[in-house]
Scaffold this motif. Structure first.
Motif, PDB file in Angstrom:
ATOM      1  N   ARG A  88       1.064  -1.140  -0.119  1.00 14.80           N
ATOM      2  CA  ARG A  88       0.261   0.454   0.270  1.00 14.80           C
ATOM      3  C   ARG A  88       0.719   1.276  -0.279  1.00 14.80           C
ATOM      4  O   ARG A  88       2.044   1.290   0.496  1.00 14.80           O
ATOM      5  CB  ARG A  88      -0.760   0.217   1.093  1.00 14.80           C
ATOM      6  CG  ARG A  88      -1.804  -1.724   0.970  1.00 14.80           C
ATOM      7  CD  ARG A  88      -2.288  -1.343   2.647  1.00 14.80           C
ATOM      8  NE  ARG A  88      -1.518  -2.079   3.523  1.00 14.80           N
ATOM      9  CZ  ARG A  88      -1.553  -1.766   5.207  1.00 14.80           C
ATOM     10  NH1 ARG A  88      -2.900  -1.610   4.776  1.00 14.80           N
ATOM     11  NH2 ARG A  88      -0.489  -2.567   5.711  1.00 14.80           N
ATOM     12  N   ILE A 118      -7.025   5.385  -0.499  1.00 17.52           N
ATOM     13  CA  ILE A 118      -7.972   5.380  -1.766  1.00 17.52           C
ATOM     14  C   ILE A 118      -8.487   7.042  -2.316  1.00 17.52           C
ATOM     15  O   ILE A 118      -8.135   7.293  -3.807  1.00 17.52           O
ATOM     16  CB  ILE A 118      -8.550   4.098  -1.870  1.00 17.52           C
ATOM     17  CG1 ILE A 118      -7.417   2.797  -1.903  1.00 17.52           C
ATOM     18  CG2 ILE A 118      -9.317   4.249  -3.347  1.00 17.52           C
ATOM     19  CD1 ILE A 118      -8.688   1.690  -1.682  1.00 17.52           C
ATOM     20  N   ILE A 131      -3.730  -0.129  -8.372  1.00 13.13           N
ATOM     21  CA  ILE A 131      -3.737  -0.629  -6.819  1.00 13.13           C
ATOM     22  C   ILE A 131      -3.993  -2.310  -6.584  1.00 13.13           C
ATOM     23  O   ILE A 131      -5.664  -2.219  -7.208  1.00 13.13           O
ATOM     24  CB  ILE A 131      -4.846   0.554  -5.723  1.00 13.13           C
ATOM     25  CG1 ILE A 131      -4.219   1.493  -5.612  1.00 13.13           C
ATOM     26  CG2 ILE A 131      -5.891  -0.281  -4.321  1.00 13.13           C
ATOM     27  CD1 ILE A 131      -5.088   2.902  -4.883  1.00 13.13           C
ATOM     28  N   GLU A 132      -3.594  -2.614  -6.081  1.00 13.21           N
ATOM     29  CA  GLU A 132      -3.931  -3.980  -6.063  1.00 13.21           C
ATOM     30  C   GLU A 132      -4.772  -3.877  -4.030  1.00 13.21           C
ATOM     31  O   GLU A 132      -4.170  -3.667  -3.197  1.00 13.21           O
ATOM     32  CB  GLU A 132      -2.611  -5.140  -5.964  1.00 13.21           C
ATOM     33  CG  GLU A 132      -2.529  -6.454  -5.364  1.00 13.21           C
ATOM     34  CD  GLU A 132      -1.813  -6.937  -6.451  1.00 13.21           C
ATOM     35  OE1 GLU A 132      -1.962  -8.661  -5.327  1.00 13.21           O
ATOM     36  OE2 GLU A 132      -1.374  -6.780  -5.849  1.00 13.21           O
ATOM     37  N   ASN A 133      -6.142  -5.214  -3.982  1.00 10.48           N
ATOM     38  CA  ASN A 133      -6.910  -4.692  -2.924  1.00 10.48           C
ATOM     39  C   ASN A 133      -7.162  -6.225  -2.705  1.00 10.48           C
ATOM     40  O   ASN A 133      -8.622  -5.782  -3.803  1.00 10.48           O
ATOM     41  CB  ASN A 133      -7.812  -4.137  -2.685  1.00 10.48           C
ATOM     42  CG  ASN A 133      -8.151  -3.931  -1.101  1.00 10.48           C
ATOM     43  OD1 ASN A 133      -7.460  -3.968  -0.146  1.00 10.48           O
ATOM     44  ND2 ASN A 133      -9.053  -2.541  -1.544  1.00 10.48           N
ATOM     45  N   THR A 134      -6.991  -7.146  -1.742  1.00 11.94           N
ATOM     46  CA  THR A 134      -6.277  -6.791  -1.649  1.00 11.94           C
ATOM     47  C   THR A 134      -4.785  -7.181  -2.314  1.00 11.94           C
ATOM     48  O   THR A 134      -4.610  -7.828  -2.890  1.00 11.94           O
ATOM     49  CB  THR A 134      -5.381  -8.024   0.071  1.00 11.94           C
ATOM     50  OG1 THR A 134      -6.066  -9.712  -0.446  1.00 11.94           O
ATOM     51  CG2 THR A 134      -7.242  -7.846   0.683  1.00 11.94           C
ATOM     52  N   SER A 135      -3.704  -7.017  -1.000  1.00 10.12           N
ATOM     53  CA  SER A 135      -2.254  -7.031  -1.782  1.00 10.12           C
ATOM     54  C   SER A 135      -1.850  -8.309  -1.054  1.00 10.12           C
ATOM     55  O   SER A 135      -1.214  -8.959  -0.285  1.00 10.12           O
ATOM     56  CB  SER A 135      -0.921  -6.086  -1.098  1.00 10.12           C
ATOM     57  OG  SER A 135       0.007  -6.468  -1.625  1.00 10.12           O
ATOM     58  N   ILE A 157      -4.880  -4.998   3.275  1.00  7.34           N
ATOM     59  CA  ILE A 157      -6.448  -4.000   2.984  1.00  7.34           C
ATOM     60  C   ILE A 157      -6.358  -2.565   2.626  1.00  7.34           C
ATOM     61  O   ILE A 157      -5.463  -2.194   3.798  1.00  7.34           O
ATOM     62  CB  ILE A 157      -7.519  -4.159   3.931  1.00  7.34           C
ATOM     63  CG1 ILE A 157      -8.061  -5.924   4.249  1.00  7.34           C
ATOM     64  CG2 ILE A 157      -8.724  -3.982   3.071  1.00  7.34           C
ATOM     65  CD1 ILE A 157      -8.372  -6.045   5.057  1.00  7.34           C
ATOM     66  N   TRP A 158      -6.118  -2.007   1.909  1.00  6.62           N
ATOM     67  CA  TRP A 158      -6.518  -0.076   1.636  1.00  6.62           C
ATOM     68  C   TRP A 158      -7.589  -0.128   2.498  1.00  6.62           C
ATOM     69  O   TRP A 158      -8.713   0.076   2.152  1.00  6.62           O
ATOM     70  CB  TRP A 158      -6.323  -0.322   0.354  1.00  6.62           C
ATOM     71  CG  TRP A 158      -5.202  -0.859  -0.846  1.00  6.62           C
ATOM     72  CD1 TRP A 158      -4.932  -2.258  -0.987  1.00  6.62           C
ATOM     73  CD2 TRP A 158      -4.413   0.982  -1.305  1.00  6.62           C
ATOM     74  NE1 TRP A 158      -3.747  -1.670  -1.690  1.00  6.62           N
ATOM     75  CE2 TRP A 158      -3.272  -0.263  -2.069  1.00  6.62           C
ATOM     76  CE3 TRP A 158      -4.286   1.497  -1.127  1.00  6.62           C
ATOM     77  CZ2 TRP A 158      -2.281   0.256  -2.767  1.00  6.62           C
ATOM     78  CZ3 TRP A 158      -2.707   2.171  -1.659  1.00  6.62           C
ATOM     79  CH2 TRP A 158      -2.343   1.809  -2.463  1.00  6.62           C
ATOM     80  N   ILE A 188     -11.051  -8.404  -3.989  1.00  7.89           N
ATOM     81  CA  ILE A 188     -11.355  -7.612  -3.191  1.00  7.89           C
ATOM     82  C   ILE A 188     -12.725  -7.752  -2.125  1.00  7.89           C
ATOM     83  O   ILE A 188     -12.975  -6.871  -0.975  1.00  7.89           O
ATOM     84  CB  ILE A 188     -12.093  -6.302  -4.609  1.00  7.89           C
ATOM     85  CG1 ILE A 188     -12.334  -5.555  -3.851  1.00  7.89           C
ATOM     86  CG2 ILE A 188     -13.212  -7.166  -5.224  1.00  7.89           C
ATOM     87  CD1 ILE A 188     -11.644  -4.102  -3.222  1.00  7.89           C
ATOM     88  N   ALA A 212     -11.327  -8.497   1.240  1.00  2.00           N
ATOM     89  CA  ALA A 212     -11.504  -6.662   1.493  1.00  2.00           C
ATOM     90  C   ALA A 212     -12.405  -5.957   2.253  1.00  2.00           C
ATOM     91  O   ALA A 212     -12.589  -5.659   3.419  1.00  2.00           O
ATOM     92  CB  ALA A 212     -10.439  -5.420   0.681  1.00  2.00           C
ATOM     93  N   LEU A 233      -7.960  -0.470 -10.451  1.00  2.00           N
ATOM     94  CA  LEU A 233      -8.157  -1.635  -9.393  1.00  2.00           C
ATOM     95  C   LEU A 233      -8.359  -2.773  -9.550  1.00  2.00           C
ATOM     96  O   LEU A 233      -8.814  -3.003 -10.371  1.00  2.00           O
ATOM     97  CB  LEU A 233      -9.825  -1.321  -8.649  1.00  2.00           C
ATOM     98  CG  LEU A 233      -9.757  -2.532  -7.313  1.00  2.00           C
ATOM     99  CD1 LEU A 233      -8.722  -2.401  -6.155  1.00  2.00           C
ATOM    100  CD2 LEU A 233     -10.946  -2.773  -6.324  1.00  2.00           C
TER     101      LEU A 233
END
Length: 336
Positions: free
Chosen positions: A111, A153, A136-140, A147-148, A174, A177, A169
């Motif tokens: 993140r 964001i 952005i990668e969510n979750t990483s 989690i972002w 996701i 998350a 995204l």
């Protein structure tokens, strides 16, 4: 001996009920736009995240690569974290498919912040590639399922808008998350020009991701999908699995998180583990003591019927999923 496979949440097989939904699916030719089940899936996810349209893709990698292609021009540069999937695990596709370079941020477990983005936007100078896209990668994944924050964001999206950048995204996990944050997917979706939503990881479908965006973006994406070889015919059978997963496999994701937390706590006390990376979802990363070779340890586990993956020197990743239950947890603890 029953095999316990924690290499990835992609190893799951369709449940009997999911198979029944696939067998009974209404299908047509999707290249002609005539597969009703695909249309239902695309529209449902588009509505869920507040976008105008969706496009079924064979994989999350293809969905991400299409998104990069339609959000950039050759010679552009995108911003992502240095641990991101689009950098590590997509075969250099951003350069190969779209002719763009990557500006990577050393973030916090995958993140980064709006200030990080601002500091990495290139000046308007012919010597530099034009910064065009933030991913952005969510979750990483490599962030241990981190989690972002939706507030961050939002700040990144505001920075992107002020600097005429687009936002994508990579929503491979996701729903993991959203299970934890309870964020409104409609609010999340408005911060991105495009989103890729994976069906074959936590949701347990056998294949597929859906790319979401505006009508204009998805029309361009259809052309790129064709060029990439991703246009398929009677794919309603796969789309039916995705629809079934949306109906039945989201609420149970909290069970995967609970078991991952148990794994993290239990393995954290093992003498060969130096540190645990666990962020509250379904991924556990072990940082091993320096004298431990991850390949040798994994071989010992394999002999006991336990599968996991090496995740860089001195690291092992385990991922909980639909086919790993409480009985499997007890059996794993008994074996190792």
């Amino acid at each position: 001996m029953t095999l316990i496979d924690l290499r990835s949440d992609t190893v799951t097989r369709p449940t009997p009920a999911m198979l029944e939904a696939m067998l009974s699916a209404q299908v047509g030719d999707d290249v002609f736009g005539e597969d009703p089940t695909v249309i239902r899936l695309e529209n449902r996810l588009a509505e869920y995240f507040g976008k105008e349209a969706g496009l079924f893709c064979p994989s999350g990698t293809m969905a991400n690569q299409i998104a990069i292609k339609i959000n950039t021009q050759p010679g552009d540069q995108l911003i992502c974290d240095q641990s991101s999937h689009i950098y590590h695990y997509e075969g250099g596709g951003a350069a190969f498919n779209s002719g763009v370079s990557l500006r990577m941020i050393a973030g916090d477990h995958g993140r980064f912040t709006a200030e990080d983005v601002l500091q990495n936007i290139n000046a308007n100078d012919i010597h530099f590639p034009k910064t065009a896209l933030v991913c952005i990668e969510n979750t990483s994944n490599k962030g241990g399922g981190s989690i972002w924050s939706i507030d961050e964001i939002k700040r990144i999206a505001q920075t992107a808008t002020l600097n005429q950048l687009r936002m994508h995204l990579d929503g491979a996990r996701i729903f993991h998350a959203l299970t934890e944050t309870k964020d409104d997917p409609l609010i999340l979706g408005k911060y991105f020009n495009t989103l890729s939503i994976c069906l074959s990881k936590g949701l347990g479908a056998p294949a597929g991701s859906v790319l979401l965006g505006s009508q204009e973006s998805i029309q361009r994406a259809k052309r790129v999908r064709k060029i990439f070889g991703g246009a398929m015919r009677q794919i309603g059978y796969l789309a039916a699995a995705g629809l079934y997963a949306l109906d039945h496999h989201i609420d149970r994701l909290s069970d995967d998180h609970r078991r991952a937390e148990q794994l993290a706590h239990w393995l954290g006390h093992k003498p060969y583990v130096k540190e645990i990376v666990y962020a509250g979802t379904n991924i556990v990363i072990l940082k091993l003591n320096p004298e431990i070779n991850e390949e040798q340890l994994l071989l010992q586990w394999k002999e006991k019927g336990i599968l996991a993956v090496p995740f860089g020197k001195g690291h092992i990743r385990l991922v909980t999923h639909l086919d790993f239950n409480d009985q499997d947890m007890k059996e794993l603890q008994r074996r190792i």
